[in-house]
Write an enzyme that holds these catalytic residues in place. Structure first.
Site, mmCIF file in Angstrom:
data_model
loop_
_atom_site.group_PDB
_atom_site.id
_atom_site.type_symbol
_atom_site.label_atom_id
_atom_site.label_comp_id
_atom_site.label_asym_id
_atom_site.label_seq_id
_atom_site.Cartn_x
_atom_site.Cartn_y
_atom_site.Cartn_z
ATOM 1 C CE LYS A 259 45.015 17.810 33.832
ATOM 2 N NZ LYS A 259 44.853 19.226 33.996
ATOM 3 C CB VAL B 203 47.514 11.307 28.178
ATOM 4 C CG1 VAL B 203 48.745 10.422 28.308
ATOM 5 C CG2 VAL B 203 46.940 11.210 26.762
ATOM 6 C CG HIS C 121 50.393 19.245 25.181
ATOM 7 N ND1 HIS C 121 51.247 19.360 26.246
ATOM 8 C CD2 HIS C 121 49.404 20.150 25.403
ATOM 9 C CE1 HIS C 121 50.815 20.293 27.076
ATOM 10 N NE2 HIS C 121 49.695 20.790 26.589
ATOM 11 C CG MET D 182 48.351 27.862 27.124
ATOM 12 S SD MET D 182 47.899 28.961 28.453
ATOM 13 C CE MET D 182 47.947 27.867 29.835
ATOM 14 N N GLY D 183 52.124 25.299 25.344
ATOM 15 C CA GLY D 183 53.507 24.803 25.393
ATOM 16 C C GLY D 183 53.781 23.925 26.594
ATOM 17 C CB ALA D 184 55.185 23.252 29.352
ATOM 18 N NE ARG E 251 48.885 26.010 36.763
ATOM 19 C CZ ARG E 251 48.141 26.567 35.816
ATOM 20 N NH1 ARG E 251 47.468 25.800 34.992
ATOM 21 N NH2 ARG E 251 48.074 27.879 35.689
ATOM 22 C CB SER F 149 48.996 18.922 34.328
ATOM 23 O OG SER F 149 49.063 20.320 34.506
HETATM 24 P P1 AMP Z 1 47.449 23.516 27.697
HETATM 25 O O1 AMP Z 1 48.758 23.622 27.009
HETATM 26 O O2 AMP Z 1 47.539 23.055 29.112
HETATM 27 O O3 AMP Z 1 46.580 24.732 27.504
HETATM 28 O O4 AMP Z 1 46.675 22.327 26.969
HETATM 29 C C1 AMP Z 1 46.517 22.304 25.585
HETATM 30 C C2 AMP Z 1 45.559 21.202 25.234
HETATM 31 O O5 AMP Z 1 46.062 19.952 25.687
HETATM 32 C C3 AMP Z 1 44.181 21.393 25.905
HETATM 33 O O6 AMP Z 1 43.159 21.026 24.996
HETATM 34 C C4 AMP Z 1 44.259 20.428 27.068
HETATM 35 O O7 AMP Z 1 42.996 19.959 27.503
HETATM 36 C C5 AMP Z 1 45.080 19.297 26.455
HETATM 37 N N1 AMP Z 1 45.688 18.481 27.510
HETATM 38 C C6 AMP Z 1 46.429 18.917 28.555
HETATM 39 N N2 AMP Z 1 46.769 17.874 29.366
HETATM 40 C C7 AMP Z 1 46.210 16.766 28.797
HETATM 41 C C8 AMP Z 1 46.190 15.383 29.157
HETATM 42 N N3 AMP Z 1 46.787 14.931 30.248
HETATM 43 N N4 AMP Z 1 45.526 14.525 28.353
HETATM 44 C C9 AMP Z 1 44.893 14.981 27.229
HETATM 45 N N5 AMP Z 1 44.879 16.265 26.844
HETATM 46 C C10 AMP Z 1 45.525 17.154 27.620
#
Ligand code: AMP
Length: 270
Positions: free
Chosen positions: A156, A183, A43, A36-38, A194, A192
């Site tokens: 995560k 990570v 990532h 979802m970016g950021a 967030r 995260s």
């Molecule tokens: P999101 O952008 O938050 O939807 O995350 C995209 C992908 O990155 C998802 O598969 C998450 O589980 C992964 N992700 C987010 N934070 C972490 C992290 N700290 N370590 C490893 N993978 C992550």
């Protein structure tokens, strides 16, 4: 690096590429990282693993409205597209799919959805009703569009990973689902998008979440300790997944909700 805002352009590009490989008599291994970016180091680790294991890496960036529980949370979700594209480029990503608006991914006007009836109802699902329906639906759409060899997801979001693995099995999806380790910041806080919204004081307190869940053996005691520290705890539970036993936690500091989990199987378990 190619950047696609429409599915039509993306499909033409991918079709040409596959044709080229078929003519050359080899099979194209495609790695896919949906986000979802950021983007942050979590990532980045997914993109790096995909790069190492495939000929081509495709990243998607889409803030999926159907997996948010409140309009406010959706509005506040960080959007850093320019910086994300720089990070993706640095990671050697070959193509970014960044659908413009919801119409591209929801030609059905949100009338179809995937619902899992058991695991999705507990933990995150209990506290964020409908969240996993929205997540599974968009992930199925993306997996069908990209048709990757492997897709990479973070541990995560462990319940999310388990549900995606289950969906891939249930619907005979051909993409292999790969789980990647969480990570963390040096102080233990799971990275995260967030975290950007934590105040200075909240950021100082946040590592206690990981610290407490990994040092106090009893789940109820760990929960009570977090509450004494000022966290509003939604759940802190030990649960047996098919891959082994894990401790899952969700807790808020102010209006920022953090989730984390650890294996209870490894040598470093409690
Ligand atoms: P999101 O952008 O938050 O939807 O995350 C995209 C992908 O990155 C998802 O598969 C998450 O589980 C992964 N992700 C987010 N934070 C972490 C992290 N700290 N370590 C490893 N993978 C992550």
């Amino acid at each position: 690096m190619e950047v696609f805002k429409t599915l039509a352009e993306f499909r033409v590009w991918k079709g040409r590429l596959e044709e080229h490989y078929i003519k050359a008599g080899s099979r194209l291994r495609i790695g896919f990282v949906p986000t979802m970016g950021a983007l942050h180091e979590g990532h980045v680790s997914l993109m790096q693993q995909s790069r190492a294991e495939n000929d081509l890496t495709i990243l998607s960036i889409f803030v999926n409205p159907t997996q948010f529980n409140s309009v406010e949370d959706l509005k506040q979700y960080p959007r850093t597209t320019g910086q994300d594209l720089e990070i993706a480029h640095r990671c050697g990503v070959d193509a970014v799919l960044i659908p413009h608006g919801s119409e591209e991914l929801y030609p059905d006007y949100f009338s179809y959805q995937v619902t899992e009836k058991v695991l999705s109802k507990s933990f995150e699902g209990e506290h964020r009703p409908g969240h996993f329906d929205g997540m599974l639906t968009v992930v199925l759409k993306l997996l069908n569009l990209v048709r990757a060899t492997k897709a990479y997801f973070g541990e995560k979001d462990f319940q999310q990973l388990a549900l995606i693995e289950g969906m891939a099995k249930a619907f005979f999806l051909e993409t292999e689902i790969v789980g990647c380790p969480t990570v963390r910041e040096e102080d233990g806080l799971a990275m995260s998008s967030r975290n950007l919204r934590l105040s200075k004081q909240e950021r100082m307190l946040a590592p206690k979440l990981f610290n407490t869940m990994t040092t106090i053996v009893d789940a109820a005691e760990a929960r009570a300790e977090l509450e004494r520290d000022g966290f509003k705890v939604d759940y802190l539970v030990d649960h047996v997944f098919s891959s082994g036993k894990r401790r899952l936690v969700a807790a808020s500091l102010g209006d920022v909700r953090l989730i984390d989990n650890v294996s209870l199987e490894s040598e470093s378990s409690l």
